[in-house]
Write an enzyme that holds these catalytic residues in place. Structure first.
Site, PDB file in Angstrom:
ATOM      1  N   GLU A 173       8.444  49.818 -33.489  1.00  0.00           N
ATOM      2  CA  GLU A 173       7.375  50.451 -32.708  1.00  0.00           C
ATOM      3  C   GLU A 173       7.778  51.849 -32.246  1.00  0.00           C
ATOM      4  O   GLU A 173       7.148  52.442 -31.364  1.00  0.00           O
ATOM      5  CB  GLU A 173       7.007  49.556 -31.521  1.00  0.00           C
ATOM      6  CG  GLU A 173       6.502  48.170 -31.927  1.00  0.00           C
ATOM      7  CD  GLU A 173       5.016  48.106 -32.312  1.00  0.00           C
ATOM      8  OE1 GLU A 173       4.205  48.758 -31.641  1.00  0.00           O
ATOM      9  OE2 GLU A 173       4.668  47.392 -33.276  1.00  0.00           O
ATOM     10  N   HIS A 249       5.624  46.862 -24.812  1.00  0.00           N
ATOM     11  CA  HIS A 249       6.640  47.854 -25.230  1.00  0.00           C
ATOM     12  C   HIS A 249       7.575  48.079 -24.043  1.00  0.00           C
ATOM     13  O   HIS A 249       7.145  47.967 -22.889  1.00  0.00           O
ATOM     14  CB  HIS A 249       6.000  49.212 -25.572  1.00  0.00           C
ATOM     15  CG  HIS A 249       5.240  49.247 -26.856  1.00  0.00           C
ATOM     16  ND1 HIS A 249       4.004  49.865 -26.967  1.00  0.00           N
ATOM     17  CD2 HIS A 249       5.539  48.788 -28.093  1.00  0.00           C
ATOM     18  CE1 HIS A 249       3.577  49.758 -28.218  1.00  0.00           C
ATOM     19  NE2 HIS A 249       4.480  49.104 -28.915  1.00  0.00           N
ATOM     20  N   CYS A 369       2.866  56.835 -23.393  1.00  0.00           N
ATOM     21  CA  CYS A 369       2.431  56.378 -24.736  1.00  0.00           C
ATOM     22  C   CYS A 369       1.901  57.548 -25.539  1.00  0.00           C
ATOM     23  O   CYS A 369       1.990  57.557 -26.763  1.00  0.00           O
ATOM     24  CB  CYS A 369       1.291  55.377 -24.628  1.00  0.00           C
ATOM     25  SG  CYS A 369       1.680  53.895 -23.728  1.00  0.00           S
TER      26      CYS A 369
HETATM   27  O1  SUG Z   1      -0.357  49.382 -29.722  1.00  0.00           O
HETATM   28  N1  SUG Z   1      -3.387  49.879 -28.005  1.00  0.00           N
HETATM   29  C1  SUG Z   1      -2.039  50.318 -28.314  1.00  0.00           C
HETATM   30  C2  SUG Z   1      -1.408  50.947 -27.097  1.00  0.00           C
HETATM   31  C3  SUG Z   1      -0.085  51.580 -27.419  1.00  0.00           C
HETATM   32  C4  SUG Z   1       0.635  52.006 -26.194  1.00  0.00           C
HETATM   33  N2  SUG Z   1       1.855  52.640 -26.539  1.00  0.00           N
HETATM   34  C5  SUG Z   1       3.000  52.567 -25.836  1.00  0.00           C
HETATM   35  N3  SUG Z   1       3.189  51.678 -24.911  1.00  0.00           N
HETATM   36  N4  SUG Z   1       3.940  53.364 -26.155  1.00  0.00           N
HETATM   37  C6  SUG Z   1      -1.186  49.159 -28.821  1.00  0.00           C
HETATM   38  O2  SUG Z   1      -1.341  48.046 -28.312  1.00  0.00           O
HETATM   39  C7  SUG Z   1      -5.627  49.055 -28.550  1.00  0.00           C
HETATM   40  C8  SUG Z   1      -6.724  49.381 -29.523  1.00  0.00           C
HETATM   41  C9  SUG Z   1      -7.968  48.577 -29.276  1.00  0.00           C
HETATM   42  O3  SUG Z   1      -7.878  47.462 -28.753  1.00  0.00           O
HETATM   43  O4  SUG Z   1      -9.078  49.058 -29.631  1.00  0.00           O
HETATM   44  C10 SUG Z   1      -4.252  49.571 -28.980  1.00  0.00           C
HETATM   45  O5  SUG Z   1      -3.985  49.691 -30.151  1.00  0.00           O
END
Ligand code: SUG
Length: 445
Positions: A173, A249, A369
């Site tokens: 990730e 994460h 993020c």
């Molecule tokens: O991978 N949300 C992302 C958020 C990523 C956050 N990044 C960090 N923590 N670095 C994920 O879960 C949601 C998309 C949706 O539900 O439409 C999403 O992909």
């Protein structure tokens, strides 16, 4: 002068809430609500502009082409693009939603980056994250790699690796599970890799409810690829109990900058041993750990407010600024904790700045993020694509571009509208000119 630049993801024109990320509570809770892509992109740009005005080097990473029509074709949909989208909307709306996600905006998941001070060949290394745990994210890494190459396009300074094998065993990730500690940014640092599972050890602890996205074996592979000194690398397992509480994460429960680790007391398994390994790898100069007790900020508040999904930034006068989302202000325990830190002259956190990133936060994406940290020497900065660095002029250009091309409302039903793909491509065509990217998108090839 070596600096830590932040490369934020520009929110793409198809930003929507499709509830795609099990284990990420905000994503699940907002699934099905209407999104505002224009506002999302402008909120992100506003953070970039503010940080660039404070004197930080601020970069931008382009969004992806969505919907991903090529992926839909791989799944058997055929005919014109409009036909592909209409059929997918009817037969597999969840897959169309996944192929339409603007999730590449969270560039903390774009790649792991190791600065030249840490690598044996003295170059900056990039490995795009395979993001294999979620289908909608697993389709990002190819174009992410192209965008990174177009942004850091100089083989004397930058090395671009392909993503790790696309299997859960090597689930990666990116920088969301990677932190670098150092004295000055140009010094050799300690790279800290946090994983959720040991894929090849059936006896290792894993979360019971939600998936662990990052494997130890993936992190170890990145360490080898980036030619890091093993004495300057520390691994830690994320506490499986907090993954089960929505910490999908590590950057939802810990953040670091230079000689400071700011984390919740339940962030890691065997937390005391993790601290010891970090201190040891860091060396004899002072290393600070600000550990937040559960009694002050429970894990549920950390997840709701995204306190740890903050950016810790070193101001010119040496003080540390913390950039938090406005949800921190609305969570009483978190806000009073932050006020205490700022008031306490012995605390390494000196100043707080609050940003409204609600559109991204509703999908579980806070300030941290949205950014990929890239430490750059002066020469590496010069070798970077200058159009991808933000100043007031480019901020205005990009805001105009957003206002021209983006919709201010997008629901899951709207994803069936085949006009969206043309709107999106027209926008990206213009953006590739603005950012001088060449041909990074499938539709341009
Ligand atoms: O991978 N949300 C992302 C958020 C990523 C956050 N990044 C960090 N923590 N670095 C994920 O879960 C949601 C998309 C949706 O539900 O439409 C999403 O992909």
């Amino acid at each position: 002068m070596t600096v830590e630049a932040n490369f934020d993801g520009l929110v793409g024109p198809t930003h929507n809430y499709a509830g795609l990320s099990r284990g990420n509570k905000a994503s699940i809770n907002h699934g099905g609500s209407a999104a505002n892509p224009k506002q999302a992109a402008l909120q992100g740009l506003e953070k970039m502009r503010a940080l660039s005005q404070l004197g930080f080097v601020q970069g931008i990473l382009a969004p992806q082409e969505r919907p991903d029509v090529n992926m839909l074709r791989r799944l058997g949909f055929a005919g014109s693009d409009a036909r592909v989208i209409e059929d997918a909307a009817r037969q597999m709306p969840a897959v169309l939603a996944a192929c339409s996600s603007a999730s590449s905006m969270w560039t903390a998941n774009a790649a792991t980056v190791s600065p030249s001070a840490d690598t044996a060949d003295g170059k900056v290394h990039f490995t795009p994250a395979n993001l294999i745990n979620k289908f909608h994210r697993s389709i990002e890494h190819d174009v992410t790699g192209r965008i990174l190459q177009a942004t850091f396009n100089h083989s004397e300074h930058f090395v671009h690796h392909p993503a790790l094998p696309s299997t859960d065993y090597f689930g990666d990730e990116g920088a969301a599970n990677h932190t670098r500690f150092c004295q000055d940014y140009g010094d050799q640092g300690v790279e800290f890799f946090v994983y959720g599972k040991e894929a090849f050890n059936p006896d290792a602890l894993i979360p019971q409810k939600y998936p662990a996205r990052q494997s130890l074996e993936a992190s170890q592979s990145v360490v080898r690829l980036h030619q890091l000194n093993p004495n300057k690398v520390v691994y830690a397992q994320q506490n499986p109990d907090v993954i089960d509480q929505g910490v999908f994460h590590n950057d939802v429960i810990a953040v670091g900058n230079r000689n400071l680790l700011f984390c919740h007391e339940q962030a890691f398994l065997n937390q005391a041993a993790v601290y010891q390994s970090l201190q040891q790898a860091y060396g004899s100069t002072p290393f600070h750990i600000v550990e937040v007790p559960d009694g002050k900020v429970p894990v549920s508040d950390a997840v709701k407010s995204y306190l740890f999904n903050s950016q810790l930034l070193s101001l010119e006068d040496g003080r540390t600024l913390i950039v938090v989302p406005s949800e921190c202000q609305k969570t009483p325990a978190v806000w009073s904790y932050l006020q205490e830190q700022v008031a306490d002259s012995t605390s390494p956190i000196d100043e707080v700045r609050v940003f409204d990133l609600r559109q991204s936060m509703n999908n579980g994406g806070g300030p941290a993020c949205l950014r990929l940290r890239v430490v750059l020497t002066e020469q590496e900065q010069l070798a970077t694509n200058q159009n991808c660095l933000i100043n007031d002029g480019s901020f205005n250009k990009l805001s105009d571009w957003v206002n021209k091309h983006y919709r201010d409302r997008l629901t899951e039903q709207d994803l069936a509208d085949s006009a969206l793909v043309n709107e999106s491509r027209a926008a990206l065509d213009e953006l590739t000119e603005i950012l001088n990217l060449g041909s990074v998108y499938p539709f341009q090839r």
